[in-house]
Scaffold this motif. Structure first.
Motif, short mmCIF file in Angstrom:
data_model
loop_
_atom_site.label_atom_id
_atom_site.label_comp_id
_atom_site.label_asym_id
_atom_site.label_seq_id
_atom_site.Cartn_x
_atom_site.Cartn_y
_atom_site.Cartn_z
N LYS A 118 16.53 -14.22 -47.05
CA LYS A 118 16.61 -15.65 -46.83
C LYS A 118 16.12 -16.41 -48.08
O LYS A 118 16.69 -17.44 -48.45
CB LYS A 118 15.76 -16.04 -45.62
CG LYS A 118 16.29 -15.53 -44.30
CD LYS A 118 17.57 -16.25 -43.87
CE LYS A 118 18.01 -15.83 -42.47
NZ LYS A 118 19.27 -16.57 -42.07
N ALA A 119 15.05 -15.89 -48.68
CA ALA A 119 14.50 -16.57 -49.85
C ALA A 119 15.47 -16.52 -51.02
O ALA A 119 15.63 -17.51 -51.76
CB ALA A 119 13.17 -15.91 -50.26
N ILE A 120 16.16 -15.41 -51.19
CA ILE A 120 17.12 -15.29 -52.27
C ILE A 120 18.28 -16.24 -52.04
O ILE A 120 18.73 -16.92 -52.98
CB ILE A 120 17.61 -13.84 -52.40
CG1 ILE A 120 16.45 -12.94 -52.89
CG2 ILE A 120 18.77 -13.74 -53.37
CD1 ILE A 120 16.79 -11.46 -52.90
N MET A 121 18.75 -16.30 -50.78
CA MET A 121 19.86 -17.18 -50.46
C MET A 121 19.48 -18.63 -50.67
O MET A 121 20.30 -19.45 -51.08
CB MET A 121 20.32 -16.96 -49.01
CG MET A 121 20.95 -15.59 -48.77
SD MET A 121 21.32 -15.30 -47.02
CE MET A 121 22.46 -16.62 -46.69
N ALA A 122 18.22 -18.94 -50.42
CA ALA A 122 17.76 -20.34 -50.59
C ALA A 122 17.30 -20.60 -52.01
O ALA A 122 16.89 -21.73 -52.32
CB ALA A 122 16.62 -20.63 -49.61
N GLY A 123 17.34 -19.61 -52.87
CA GLY A 123 16.93 -19.80 -54.26
C GLY A 123 15.40 -19.89 -54.42
O GLY A 123 14.92 -20.43 -55.43
N GLN A 124 14.65 -19.38 -53.46
CA GLN A 124 13.18 -19.41 -53.54
C GLN A 124 12.67 -18.08 -54.10
O GLN A 124 12.36 -17.15 -53.38
CB GLN A 124 12.59 -19.67 -52.14
CG GLN A 124 12.99 -20.99 -51.54
CD GLN A 124 12.37 -22.16 -52.29
OE1 GLN A 124 11.28 -22.04 -52.87
NE2 GLN A 124 13.11 -23.29 -52.32
N GLN A 125 12.61 -18.03 -55.41
CA GLN A 125 12.20 -16.77 -56.06
C GLN A 125 10.75 -16.41 -55.77
O GLN A 125 10.40 -15.24 -55.65
CB GLN A 125 12.41 -16.89 -57.59
CG GLN A 125 13.86 -17.06 -58.00
CD GLN A 125 14.70 -15.86 -57.59
OE1 GLN A 125 14.25 -14.71 -57.65
NE2 GLN A 125 15.96 -16.15 -57.14
#
Length: 570
Positions: free
Chosen positions: A391-398
């Protein structure tokens, strides 16, 4: 002072006590015997020297008495010679008759006497007869009126001796006795004092003194041949004529027969004692030999007696430090041997009991760890963290993605599939994941450095050892840093002999020195650190575990030492 000496004796080693007691018991009689022997020898030598002085003085007294007797005989030869008596008592009508008396009677007699006794230097007659003076042979009586001996000579007709005023001559004086003659005639015989006492300077080779004194203690003649320190302390004539004169001198005295004079012969005590110096050196050498022999014997006996006790003491120290792996034996059946055998049995039983307790504690900690690990469902946790990461990758939250990966790594290495054994590489991976999570939580407020030796990564160790040290350094060190500058956490690992050493250092607030010890033993803020230390000690044994060095306000260094191989039971 006495209390200090007693306290020091009590705190001496048992071997030293045994050696000291043996030396004292053995040496006291030897030393006392040596002192007694020296005193006896000194007393005998002084007594022998006194006998020698007494005999020498007796011979000198006899010699001088003989000379005085010869002088008296010469005087009597003159005084009772009828020709002399007549010549001195008659009235002369002409000078020719007086001259004939001098030539035929007086001069020949006086010359004969002087030729028979060379010590006599002159013979004079003092008379109040109206005779013409004749050299030194015949002098008017009034010329002798001022002499010290004149009154005594006039009062008595008995001969007596007198020392001349210059102290160089002996005067033998006598008044001629006439029953019906009105004239006074006094005979004065002058004797050379040095010739009369011609042997006084050869009684001994050296270091002696000779004195002739009057009844009043006045020195009449003295000869000394004393050198060195004794010469400076030489007694005067008054002291020599008193009893018990000096402890520094041996003195003998003797009275002369025909006078009231006394002779004194003395020598320094040290001169007499010098004869026993060689014997004294021999006695001292023997005492030293006895001391050496007694010391060697005492040391050997004390070692024979004390060595089993010292051996037992060393084993007791091992037990005190927690080492029960040793064997103590004794082939003696005395009290010490029985004590050693009882101690051997006691340590064997104690070792058995300690091993039982250790195994029980190890099993208990394994059980508690497994309970802790079983409380977490690994699969559910991994799936949840994987979903968060996606989910974090999809949301761009590295950041969130990185946190999820770190948490997954941390829990994977911590749970270790339920095993309590891991590798150094896995343990370091777990610690790095934890430190990275903490840095993210602290917004990178501190830096971290790693210094890991590549040859230690594959070695097996207990898991969950390093992460509690890093946690303790961050929470209790860097979080409380008050000094300026950025916090730094350093983790290093290297091999030292057959050991693997981990070091976790921080530049945080530090802690007092007493806290470095208390944190490993008592319940404190470092419970995880205490648990690590106990686990390592239980698994690896004495010599391994955790230690701390810290400077208050500057930072702390935790050092963990483990073996490069696990015990066989693992």
């Amino acid at each position: 002072m006495y209390a200090k000496i007693l306290h020091r004796i009590k705190n001496m080693g048992f071997r030293k006590k045994i050696t000291g007691i043996s030396l004292a018991i053995s040496l006291i009689p030897v030393i006392l015997l040596g002192i007694f022997s020296y005193g006896q020898m000194r007393s005998l030598m002084l007594e022998r020297e006194s006998l020698a002085l007494r005999e020498t003085l007796r011979q000198e007294t006899d010699h001088l008495n003989y000379k005085l007797e010869s002088y008296l005989s010469a005087l009597n030869l003159i005084c009772w010679n009828e020709g002399i008596r007549t010549s001195l008592s008659k009235d002369y009508e002409t000078n020719v008759d007086m001259y004939l008396a001098y030539r035929d009677v007086i001069d020949p007699m006086f010359l004969t006497v002087r030729s028979l006794n060379r010590d006599i230097t002159s013979i004079s007659v003092y008379t109040d007869n109206h005779m013409n003076p004749h050299g030194n042979v015949l002098r008017p009586l009034e010329e002798a009126a001022g002499e010290a001996w004149f009154d005594q000579a006039c009062r008595s007709t008995a001969p007596f001796f007198q020392i001349s005023e210059d102290g160089r001559s002996i005067l033998l004086l006598c008044q001629f006795y006439y029953k019906y003659v009105p004239y006074t005639n006094i005979l004065c015989m002058t004797i050379d004092l040095a010739s009369a006492l011609d042997t006084a300077d050869s009684l001994f080779e050296d270091n002696y003194g000779f004195l002739m004194a009057s009844a009043e203690g006045e020195s009449l003649f003295r000869f000394t041949n004393i050198s060195g320190e004794a010469a400076a302390d030489m007694p005067d004539s008054g002291a020599l004529t008193q009893e018990g004169i000096s402890r520094d001198y041996l003195v003998e005295s003797s009275a002369l027969e025909d006078t009231d004079w006394r002779l004194y012969l003395y020598r320094p005590v040290e001169e007499a004692a010098a004869a026993i110096r060689q014997i004294t050196y021999i006695v001292l050498f023997m005492i030293l030999v006895c001391i050496l022999l007694v010391s060697c014997t005492s040391a050997g006996l004390s070692r024979l007696v004390v060595h089993p006790l010292e051996q037992l003491s060393s084993y007791i120290a091992k037990v005190e430090s927690g080492n029960y792996e040793f064997t103590i034996t004794s082939d003696s059946t005395d009290e010490v041997g029985r004590l050693i055998e009882a101690f051997r049995k006691m340590t064997a039983n104690l070792n058995h009991l300690v091993n039982e307790v250790l195994r029980a504690k190890i099993a208990q900690q394994k059980y508690e760890l497994k309970i802790l690990q079983s409380q977490i469902n690994p699969h559910f946790l991994y799936n949840s963290l994987s979903l968060i990461n996606g989910k974090a990758i999809m949301a761009g939250q590295q950041d969130i993605s990185q946190m999820a990966r770190l948490l997954s790594t941390f829990y994977r290495t911590m749970l270790n599939k339920g095993s309590s054994i891991t590798t150094v590489e896995s343990e370091l991976e777990n610690t790095k994941a934890y430190i990275s999570i903490q840095r993210m939580m602290h917004s990178d407020s501190f830096d971290v450095t790693y210094d890991i030796a590549g040859d230690v990564l594959s070695f097996p160790i207990l898991n969950l050892l390093l992460q509690p040290l890093a946690e303790n350094a961050i929470i209790h060190g860097l979080d409380h840093k008050e000094t300026p500058g950025k916090g730094v956490l350093s983790v290093s690992c290297y091999r030292e002999g057959e050991d693997i050493v981990f070091k976790v250092m921080d530049n945080g607030c530090g802690m007092p020195e007493e806290e470095c010890t208390r944190i490993l033993s008592a319940d404190s803020r470092g419970y995880g650190v205490k648990n690590v230390h106990q686990r390592v000690c239980l698994y690896y044994g004495p010599g391994y575990g955790l230690s701390y060095r810290s400077t208050n306000g500057m930072g702390t260094c935790a050092v963990l030492r483990v073996s490069d191989s696990l015990p066989p039971s693992e």
